[in-house]
Design an enzyme around this catalytic site. Structure first.
Site, PDB file in Angstrom:
ATOM      1  N   ASP A  75       0.833  -1.210   0.000  1.00 23.29           N
ATOM      2  CA  ASP A  75       0.000   0.000   0.000  1.00 23.29           C
ATOM      3  C   ASP A  75       0.868   1.261   0.000  1.00 23.29           C
ATOM      4  O   ASP A  75       1.970   1.268   0.552  1.00 23.29           O
ATOM      5  CB  ASP A  75      -0.915  -0.022   1.228  1.00 23.29           C
ATOM      6  CG  ASP A  75      -2.094   0.918   1.092  1.00 23.29           C
ATOM      7  OD1 ASP A  75      -2.312   1.449  -0.027  1.00 23.29           O
ATOM      8  OD2 ASP A  75      -2.788   1.141   2.086  1.00 23.29           O
TER       9      ASP A  75
ATOM     10  N   HIS B 208       3.066   3.026  -8.812  1.00 21.65           N
ATOM     11  CA  HIS B 208       2.949   1.591  -9.090  1.00 21.65           C
ATOM     12  C   HIS B 208       4.217   1.089  -9.794  1.00 21.65           C
ATOM     13  O   HIS B 208       4.724   0.012  -9.480  1.00 21.65           O
ATOM     14  CB  HIS B 208       1.726   1.297  -9.963  1.00 21.65           C
ATOM     15  CG  HIS B 208       0.415   1.682  -9.330  1.00 21.65           C
ATOM     16  ND1 HIS B 208       0.119   1.378  -8.018  1.00 21.65           N
ATOM     17  CD2 HIS B 208      -0.669   2.337  -9.820  1.00 21.65           C
ATOM     18  CE1 HIS B 208      -1.102   1.824  -7.736  1.00 21.65           C
ATOM     19  NE2 HIS B 208      -1.595   2.416  -8.814  1.00 21.65           N
TER      20      HIS B 208
ATOM     21  N   LEU C 121      11.225 -20.394  -3.442  1.00 22.26           N
ATOM     22  CA  LEU C 121      10.054 -19.624  -3.009  1.00 22.26           C
ATOM     23  C   LEU C 121       8.891 -19.783  -3.988  1.00 22.26           C
ATOM     24  O   LEU C 121       9.105 -19.762  -5.200  1.00 22.26           O
ATOM     25  CB  LEU C 121      10.458 -18.136  -2.936  1.00 22.26           C
ATOM     26  CG  LEU C 121       9.338 -17.137  -2.653  1.00 22.26           C
ATOM     27  CD1 LEU C 121       8.951 -17.202  -1.180  1.00 22.26           C
ATOM     28  CD2 LEU C 121       9.772 -15.716  -3.029  1.00 22.26           C
TER      29      LEU C 121
HETATM   30  C1  FPP Z   1      -1.804  -0.025  -3.497  1.00 24.83           C
HETATM   31  O1  FPP Z   1      -1.364   1.324  -3.488  1.00 24.83           O
HETATM   32  C2  FPP Z   1      -1.196  -0.781  -4.598  1.00 24.83           C
HETATM   33  C3  FPP Z   1      -1.872  -1.375  -5.612  1.00 24.83           C
HETATM   34  C4  FPP Z   1      -3.340  -1.314  -5.729  1.00 24.83           C
HETATM   35  C5  FPP Z   1      -1.209  -2.097  -6.708  1.00 24.83           C
HETATM   36  C6  FPP Z   1       0.071  -2.785  -6.392  1.00 24.83           C
HETATM   37  C7  FPP Z   1       0.817  -3.008  -7.659  1.00 24.83           C
HETATM   38  C8  FPP Z   1       2.171  -2.971  -7.792  1.00 24.83           C
HETATM   39  C9  FPP Z   1       3.101  -2.793  -6.676  1.00 24.83           C
HETATM   40  C10 FPP Z   1       2.804  -3.067  -9.141  1.00 24.83           C
HETATM   41  C11 FPP Z   1       2.657  -4.337  -9.921  1.00 24.83           C
HETATM   42  C12 FPP Z   1       2.769  -5.584  -9.156  1.00 24.83           C
HETATM   43  C13 FPP Z   1       3.439  -6.688  -9.550  1.00 24.83           C
HETATM   44  C14 FPP Z   1       3.256  -7.921  -8.739  1.00 24.83           C
HETATM   45  C15 FPP Z   1       4.358  -6.733 -10.695  1.00 24.83           C
HETATM   46  P1  FPP Z   1      -2.431   2.481  -3.657  1.00 24.83           P
HETATM   47  O2  FPP Z   1      -2.527   2.806  -5.112  1.00 24.83           O
HETATM   48  O3  FPP Z   1      -3.718   2.083  -3.025  1.00 24.83           O
HETATM   49  O4  FPP Z   1      -1.748   3.651  -2.854  1.00 24.83           O
HETATM   50  P2  FPP Z   1      -2.493   4.809  -2.030  1.00 24.83           P
HETATM   51  O5  FPP Z   1      -3.159   4.130  -0.870  1.00 24.83           O
HETATM   52  O6  FPP Z   1      -1.368   5.691  -1.611  1.00 24.83           O
HETATM   53  O7  FPP Z   1      -3.462   5.471  -2.949  1.00 24.83           O
END
Ligand code: FPP
Length: 248
Positions: A20, A37, A131
């Site tokens: 997050d 991201h 893993l």
């Molecule tokens: C939450 O942060 C994150 C996500 C919804 C997506 C996670 C994706 C990645 C880390 C990239 C791709 C993953 C892989 C496995 C290659 P948020 O957008 O909710 O952040 P915020 O709470 O600050 O808005």
């Protein structure tokens, strides 16, 4: 790092992570959420490496929740493209590290390119014995439990024959042990519909570090802290110490 002399718990076999803070991290830098991201992929790489080096057997990452479908279309498309490009770009390194990829969620709802990339990497890493990296995609805990109940009803099983093992065996990946440790980054302290069945007895580790800043040392520190915790599973502290002294 914790050693067996100072640790209460063995190394967790399974660590789950709610990644997050990508959006906030990007906004703090005056950038688009997608920038967060994209930088989060570096953290995924770091955590996969750290988990493998420590000897963790399973690492589940909450990469896209059922609720994430309500985000702006551009962000969803960017996330799906990032997933496809990351899978294609990382597969050789995953194989080199002995990492097997698996996935859980309503995969039918993902774009075809995503399903193909996942299927390709899962097939190519199927023989890897290090893993197991599990990507939770279009996933939510309530969705998974609902699907399990549907399967049981369809099977015609008698109500009195249903027990916890029945439910457990109908979860998305029934062969995977429950996570002993859940990590959530960015300072938020909630489960957000992640692995609701499997997290029943997990230790929770909340850190203010935003996901794009989360690295090997943060992961190792979370595992170290977990190893020092007292896990009682409903027993008293005295019962627990008695059981530890008796070696169980
Ligand atoms: C939450 O942060 C994150 C996500 C919804 C997506 C996670 C994706 C990645 C880390 C990239 C791709 C993953 C892989 C496995 C290659 P948020 O957008 O909710 O952040 P915020 O709470 O600050 O808005």
């Amino acid at each position: 790092m914790a050693d067996s002399a100072t640790s209460t718990n063995p190394l967790p076999r399974h660590v789950a992570v709610i990644m997050d803070g990508n959006g906030r991290w990007a906004r703090e830098r005056g950038e688009d959420r997608v920038f967060g991201h994209a930088n989060g992929v570096d953290s995924v790489r770091a955590v996969v490496r750290a988990a493998g080096e420590l000897g963790v057997e399973y690492l589940t990452l909450y990469a896209f929740s059922t609720e994430n479908w309500s985000r702006p279309k551009e962000e969803i498309n960017a996330l799906m493209e990032l997933l496809v490009s990351s899978l294609a770009g990382e597969v050789d390194e995953l194989i080199a590290q002995g990492v097997r990829l698996r996935s859980v969620g309503a995969l039918d709802s993902l774009p075809e390119a995503c399903r193909e990339a996942l299927g390709d990497v899962e097939a190519r890493t199927a023989v890897c014995t290090g893993l197991t990296l599990i990507l939770a995609l279009s996933y939510s805990g309530r969705w998974e439990i609902t699907e399990a109940v549907r399967d049981i009803v369809r099977s015609g099983m008698a109500a009195d024959d249903i027990d916890e093992d029945t439910l457990r065996n109908c979860m998305g990946l029934p062969d995977v042990p429950d996570p002993e440790l859940l990590i959530r980054t960015s300072g938020e302290q909630r489960l957000s519909n992640f692995l609701l069945w499997q997290l029943a007895y997990s230790e929770l580790h909340f850190t203010p570090v935003m996901w794009p800043d989360f690295r090997e040392d943060h992961f190792r520190a979370a595992v170290h802290e977990f190893r020092g915790r007292e896990r009682r599973f409903g027993r008293t502290g005295e019962q627990l110490r008695h059981a530890q002294n008796a070696g169980n």
